[in-house]
Design a protein around this motif. Sequence first.
Motif, PDB file in Angstrom:
ATOM      1  N   TYR A   1      -9.852   7.534   2.314  1.00 44.31           N
ATOM      2  CA  TYR A   1      -9.429   6.470   1.405  1.00 44.31           C
ATOM      3  C   TYR A   1      -9.238   5.203   2.238  1.00 44.31           C
ATOM      4  CZ  TYR A   1      -8.141  10.555  -1.449  1.00 44.31           C
ATOM      5  OH  TYR A   1      -8.149  11.742  -2.139  1.00 44.31           O
TER       6      TYR A   1
ATOM      7  N   ALA B   1     -10.910  12.420  -2.032  1.00 41.10           N
ATOM      8  CA  ALA B   1     -11.930  11.932  -1.111  1.00 41.10           C
ATOM      9  C   ALA B   1     -11.589  12.335   0.315  1.00 41.10           C
ATOM     10  CB  ALA B   1     -12.049  10.409  -1.207  1.00 41.10           C
TER      11      ALA B   1
ATOM     12  N   HIS C   1      -8.208   1.665   3.703  1.00 39.31           N
ATOM     13  CA  HIS C   1      -7.031   0.828   3.483  1.00 39.31           C
ATOM     14  C   HIS C   1      -7.458  -0.481   2.805  1.00 39.31           C
ATOM     15  CE1 HIS C   1      -3.297  -1.326   4.123  1.00 39.31           C
ATOM     16  NE2 HIS C   1      -2.747  -0.232   4.611  1.00 39.31           N
TER      17      HIS C   1
ATOM     18  N   HIS D   1      -2.158  12.761  -7.637  1.00 38.79           N
ATOM     19  CA  HIS D   1      -3.063  13.795  -7.147  1.00 38.79           C
ATOM     20  C   HIS D   1      -2.430  15.185  -7.179  1.00 38.79           C
ATOM     21  CE1 HIS D   1      -5.747  10.803  -4.707  1.00 38.79           C
ATOM     22  NE2 HIS D   1      -5.920  10.730  -6.010  1.00 38.79           N
TER      23      HIS D   1
ATOM     24  N   GLU E   1     -10.904  13.019  -8.302  1.00 39.42           N
ATOM     25  CA  GLU E   1     -11.399  11.955  -7.436  1.00 39.42           C
ATOM     26  C   GLU E   1     -10.762  12.002  -6.042  1.00 39.42           C
ATOM     27  OE1 GLU E   1     -10.892   8.273  -9.488  1.00 39.42           O
ATOM     28  OE2 GLU E   1     -12.341   8.760 -11.042  1.00 39.42           O
TER      29      GLU E   1
ATOM     30  N   ASN F   1       0.824  -1.210   0.000  1.00 38.28           N
ATOM     31  CA  ASN F   1       0.000   0.000   0.000  1.00 38.28           C
ATOM     32  C   ASN F   1       0.859   1.261   0.000  1.00 38.28           C
ATOM     33  OD1 ASN F   1      -2.657   1.506   0.541  1.00 38.28           O
ATOM     34  ND2 ASN F   1      -1.391   2.133   2.265  1.00 38.28           N
TER      35      ASN F   1
ATOM     36  N   SER G   1       0.659   4.157  -2.652  1.00 40.48           N
ATOM     37  CA  SER G   1       0.287   5.491  -2.158  1.00 40.48           C
ATOM     38  C   SER G   1       1.281   6.554  -2.614  1.00 40.48           C
ATOM     39  CB  SER G   1       0.198   5.471  -0.627  1.00 40.48           C
ATOM     40  OG  SER G   1      -0.858   4.640  -0.191  1.00 40.48           O
TER      41      SER G   1
ATOM     42  N   ALA H   1      -4.052  10.009   2.821  1.00 37.70           N
ATOM     43  CA  ALA H   1      -4.933  11.129   3.181  1.00 37.70           C
ATOM     44  C   ALA H   1      -4.410  12.406   2.537  1.00 37.70           C
ATOM     45  CB  ALA H   1      -5.007  11.300   4.709  1.00 37.70           C
ATOM     46  N   ASP H   2      -5.335  13.212   2.013  1.00 40.84           N
ATOM     47  CA  ASP H   2      -4.930  14.452   1.346  1.00 40.84           C
ATOM     48  C   ASP H   2      -4.135  15.363   2.273  1.00 40.84           C
ATOM     49  OD1 ASP H   2      -6.341  13.451  -0.754  1.00 40.84           O
ATOM     50  OD2 ASP H   2      -8.057  14.791  -0.529  1.00 40.84           O
TER      51      ASP H   2
ATOM     52  N   GLN I   1      -6.985   4.519   7.212  1.00 39.60           N
ATOM     53  CA  GLN I   1      -6.844   5.101   5.884  1.00 39.60           C
ATOM     54  C   GLN I   1      -5.643   4.523   5.152  1.00 39.60           C
ATOM     55  OE1 GLN I   1      -6.303   6.879   8.716  1.00 39.60           O
ATOM     56  NE2 GLN I   1      -4.075   7.013   8.551  1.00 39.60           N
TER      57      GLN I   1
ATOM     58  N   ALA J   1       0.184   7.397  -5.896  1.00 40.99           N
ATOM     59  CA  ALA J   1      -1.128   8.057  -5.873  1.00 40.99           C
ATOM     60  C   ALA J   1      -1.006   9.522  -5.470  1.00 40.99           C
ATOM     61  CB  ALA J   1      -2.065   7.316  -4.925  1.00 40.99           C
ATOM     62  N   TYR J   2      -0.134   9.808  -4.492  1.00 38.22           N
ATOM     63  CA  TYR J   2       0.088  11.201  -4.093  1.00 38.22           C
ATOM     64  C   TYR J   2       0.631  12.009  -5.275  1.00 38.22           C
ATOM     65  CZ  TYR J   2      -0.573  10.378   0.945  1.00 38.22           C
ATOM     66  OH  TYR J   2      -1.105  10.099   2.185  1.00 38.22           O
TER      67      TYR J   2
END
Length: 273
Positions: A207, A204, A209, A196, A202, A185, A189, A269-270, A266, A192-193
């Motif tokens: 998120y 949220a 886990h 973003h 998208e 993960n 992640s 997280a943003d 999570q 993913a960061y």
Amino acid sequence: WLSHMLDVQLFGLNPKGHHLTSLFFHLANALLLFLILAKMTGAHWQSGFVAAMFALHPLNVEPVAWIAERKSVLSTFFWMLTLWAYIRYTENPDVKRYFLVVLFLALGLMSKPMLVTVPFMLLLLDYWPLGRLKLEKVNVLPLIREKIPLFVLVGISCVITFTVQKSGGAIHSVELNSLAARLNNALVSYMAYLQHVVWPLELAVFYPHPGHTLSAWKGAASGMVLVCITFFAVRMIRRAPYVLVGWFWYLGTLVPVIGIVQVGDQAMADRYA
């Protein structure tokens, strides 16, 4: 907590005042970021662009709009003051200026322990743009010794945070999420960061886990991309040292919240970005 108590004294439970306080800190952080980057690099336009992106980027909505996440904007404020004090210290090293570095870092850690990576980040800045660390001669030991009080603060913060989170039941055991699942993960992640940051769609509030349901190939592919970017950054060390510093800054500052030690449910997280 003192910050929230002051808000209640000033505004009662009217959320408008609490939101204004968080917005004030966010604007102050963006301004400090610009001043710090401009002072270190002398590149005003580039520094202004980075500060504007920090101020306006959708990833930063969560810590500013969520009143209970005051700890993020407050710790960032003291983080920026720590950087400012450190730059002044490097210009003219003395005890008084170093005391300010220690004080601001302590206040930042008391706001949120996310700042445990700060001493390592200062070492990166010693290389670029401050130029205190040279590749031609190994002079890193004096720079590490100089930061021992900061490492002590960070160590104390880590112990306290781990103890409190564990006693509160927030830290998950390896039986719930194995180390392999956490590493998988974490790698996904990291990518993913980045996604973003470049293309913030998208987003949220939460998120969840994925645990063991996350495919291993996604973690492996993400790991390969991270290794390739790291290899490229190292190759650019002489031509564009800011690439290496920026990339390792990104990898390093996310370590406390990337999920190797899982706190909460999570995946990411943003607010951590």
